[in-house]
Enzyme design. Structure first.
Site, short mmCIF file in Angstrom:
data_model
loop_
_atom_site.label_atom_id
_atom_site.label_comp_id
_atom_site.label_asym_id
_atom_site.label_seq_id
_atom_site.Cartn_x
_atom_site.Cartn_y
_atom_site.Cartn_z
N CYS A 43 -8.30 -27.27 -14.92
CA CYS A 43 -7.86 -26.26 -13.98
C CYS A 43 -7.69 -26.94 -12.63
O CYS A 43 -8.66 -27.47 -12.07
CB CYS A 43 -8.93 -25.17 -13.90
SG CYS A 43 -8.67 -23.99 -12.59
N CYS A 100 -0.96 -26.18 -12.00
CA CYS A 100 -1.82 -25.14 -12.56
C CYS A 100 -1.61 -25.29 -14.07
O CYS A 100 -0.47 -25.32 -14.54
CB CYS A 100 -1.40 -23.75 -12.09
SG CYS A 100 -2.16 -22.40 -13.03
#
Ligand code: DGL
Length: 232
Positions: free
Chosen positions: A70, A165
């Site tokens: 992440c 992302c």
């Protein structure tokens, strides 16, 4: 070796899939923090304390290494948490190369000092407050976001694009089809390179994955999406 992999939801499955291919012979535990998603709209303090809690939980489950799959968690919490734990912790983030770099990321990633440095080096930052959630809600029918990507990325169709992302990595093939001249990066090569000295070399043993998720139904959904990623 046991590797703990963390994301707010399905995004990290794209990195998990790459890791299982590179490091077959290891065991993986995937924590999808769907109860607290999206991370990109939370505060820095919240993300640091939440990732700390998940690391503690994974260490209790005897992981040897943790990977923050992440970007939001990595650019926000990695430097703080690295010094707090005895086991190695790695994270994914955009690696800037050459000129004409465009970074597509969450609002919290955009606020980080790492991205601020990239901005100072001339990178263009595009903040997407809702895209990760949209990807969660259409999964596994990512084509539903084709028109959206066409309009967001049209001005950058000749650029070096960083999908900063892990959720956005599900859109890689679609983006490549719409804009073949975009050079797309996800930062995964750098994660693989930094893990290499720590992990077992490939064996015939295969690998196992345990999903830690809100409920069993989600577990089945994640397994199906992961299986699809393994075919790519
Ligand atoms: N997949 C994550 C990232 O790489 C988090 C997206 C979110 O929950 O906002 O940034």
């Amino acid at each position: 070796m046991r590797i703990g992999v963390i994301d707010s939801g399905i995004g990290g499955l794209t990195l998990l899939s790459r890791l299982t291919k590179e490091f077959i012979g290891n065991d993986f535990i995937y924590f999808g923090d769907t109860l607290n998603a999206p991370y990109g709209n939370k505060s820095r303090e919240f993300i640091i304390s939440r990732i700390r809690e998940i690391c503690i939980l994974l260490i209790k489950k005897k992981v040897d290494i943790i990977v923050l799959a992440c970007n939001t968690a990595s650019v926000t919490a990695l430097n703080v948490l690295k010094s707090e734990f005895d086991i190695p912790i790695f994270g994914v983030k955009p690696i800037i190369i050459g000129d004409n770099n465009v970074i597509l990321c969450t609002p919290l990633t955009a606020k980080s000092s790492y991205i601020e440095m990239a901005r100072e080096k001339g990178c263009l930052i595009i903040e997407e407050p809702t895209l990760a959630s949209e990807i969660e809600s259409v999964a596994p029918y990512f084509c539903a976001l084709e028109a959206r990507m066409r309009s967001v990325l049209f001005p950058y169709r000749e650029s070096v694009l960083h999908l900063a992302c892990t959720h956005y990595v599900f859109l890689k093939t679609i983006i490549k089809e719409i804009f073949p001249n975009i050079e797309i990066h996800d930062g995964y090569d750098a994660v693989v390179a930094s893990l290499k000295p720590y992990l077992n070399t490939p064996t015939n043993r295969g690998f196992s994955i345990e999903f830690l998720l809100e409920n069993a139904k989600l577990g089945r959904k994640y397994s199906r999406i992961f299986d699809e990623l393994q075919k790519i």
